[in-house]
Design a protein around this motif. Structure first.
Motif, short mmCIF file in Angstrom:
data_model
loop_
_atom_site.label_atom_id
_atom_site.label_comp_id
_atom_site.label_asym_id
_atom_site.label_seq_id
_atom_site.Cartn_x
_atom_site.Cartn_y
_atom_site.Cartn_z
N GLN A 286 0.83 -1.01 0.05
CA GLN A 286 -0.11 -0.09 -0.09
C GLN A 286 0.92 1.22 0.20
O GLN A 286 1.19 1.74 0.93
CB GLN A 286 -0.87 -0.04 1.24
CG GLN A 286 -2.03 -1.13 1.39
CD GLN A 286 -2.72 -1.14 2.42
OE1 GLN A 286 -3.88 -0.42 2.66
NE2 GLN A 286 -2.08 -1.66 3.47
N GLU A 287 1.12 1.67 -1.05
CA GLU A 287 2.19 2.77 -1.12
C GLU A 287 2.08 4.00 -0.57
O GLU A 287 2.55 4.64 -0.03
CB GLU A 287 2.73 2.69 -2.89
CG GLU A 287 3.80 3.69 -2.87
CD GLU A 287 4.69 3.50 -4.28
OE1 GLU A 287 5.78 4.32 -4.44
OE2 GLU A 287 4.06 2.77 -4.96
N GLU A 288 0.77 4.44 -1.04
CA GLU A 288 0.15 5.82 -0.82
C GLU A 288 0.07 5.90 1.05
O GLU A 288 0.74 6.95 1.58
CB GLU A 288 -1.30 6.17 -1.21
CG GLU A 288 -1.58 7.54 -0.89
CD GLU A 288 -2.78 7.89 -1.49
OE1 GLU A 288 -3.47 8.95 -1.19
OE2 GLU A 288 -3.31 7.10 -2.60
N ARG B 72 4.08 5.53 2.45
CA ARG B 72 4.77 6.86 2.36
C ARG B 72 4.10 7.93 3.31
O ARG B 72 5.20 8.54 3.79
CB ARG B 72 4.88 7.36 0.90
CG ARG B 72 5.60 6.36 -0.10
CD ARG B 72 6.05 7.07 -1.32
NE ARG B 72 6.53 5.97 -2.26
CZ ARG B 72 8.10 5.55 -2.12
NH1 ARG B 72 8.70 5.90 -1.09
NH2 ARG B 72 8.46 4.72 -3.05
#
Length: 249
Positions: A39-41, A44
């Motif tokens: 889950q990149e968003e 980050r």
């Protein structure tokens, strides 16, 4: 707090839920943290919020796991704390469960821990110390209709943690499992929704009877940090149930 001062921790599945709660507590208590999640968003954003290092990886893919560990180690240092938290769920009647479901859930819930631990363990052995916590579940010992496959994977996680503990005890490595009941996270709410769809009573009243209420992500994270800490220096190969008596009934 300096409970984990000077230590590097890696949290898989750390972008949300109990994993994210553990990341926040580890940073607050002095650790440098590597967050690995697909889950990149969310990952980050969390890393920017708390000052952690995020690496995007699908834990079901060994090449991505190994690359993530190498990236995090180069950026932050060698992890001597590992929270193997990444996992997911399949809820279906057994006869509707497919081979694809089996492969998917075994990859995410079991093989990911195998690959992640193999990637991190050499650094721990070189350091002469390490603590690993694997997220299991009440489902390892308390079977639920429509969760046969999920129950099987969590049973495997249970024994994986025990076996690692036995093999590496004399080399300074501890490995334990944390076993939550129903958790108030997106994962936990999705499980409740799916079980309800298949006629399993996981109503608020039913959960209240089984474990009083839904567990919070922070309660799972706090139990995990205990197992990772030196306060649990003689706790090895154990399963810590965070279920408010669910499995004691």
């Amino acid at each position: 707090m300096s409970r984990f001062s000077g230590q590097v921790a890696l949290v898989s599945g750390g972008a949300s839920g109990a994993g994210a709660a553990a990341v926040r507590l580890l940073v607050a208590q002095g650790a440098s943290v590597i967050v690995v999640d697909r889950q990149e968003e969310l990952g980050r954003a969390l890393a920017a919020e708390v000052g952690a290092h995020f690496v995007r990886a699908d834990v079901s893919k060994p090449s991505e796991v190994r690359a993530a560990v190498a990236d995090g180690t180069a950026a932050v240092g060698t992890p001597t704390l590992l929270f193997n938290h990444a996992g997911t769920i399949v809820v279906k009647p057994f006869l509707e469960t497919t081979q694809e479901d089996y492969d998917f859930l075994m990859d995410v819930n079991v093989r990911s821990m195998f690959v992640m631990t193999q990637a991190v363990l050499p650094g721990m052995l070189a350091a002469g110390r390490g603590a690993i916590v694997c997220t299991s579940s009440i489902s390892a010992v308390a079977a639920t209709p429509a969760e046969v496959l999920y129950d099987v994977t969590k049973g495997a996680v249970h024994q994986f943690a025990r076996a690692i503990a036995v093999e590496y005890r004399d080399q300074g490595i501890r490995c334990n499992a944390v076993c939550p009941g129903f958790i108030d996270t997106p994962h936990g709410r999705r499980e409740v929704e799916l079980l309800t769809k298949y006629g399993v009573d996981v109503s608020e009243a039913a959960i209240a009877a089984q474990q009083g209420r839904m567990c919070t992500p922070e309660e799972v994270a706090t139990a995990t940090l205990f197992l990772l800490s030196e306060e649990a220096s003689f706790v090895n190969g154990a399963q810590l149930f965070v279920d408010n008596g669910f499995t004691a009934l």
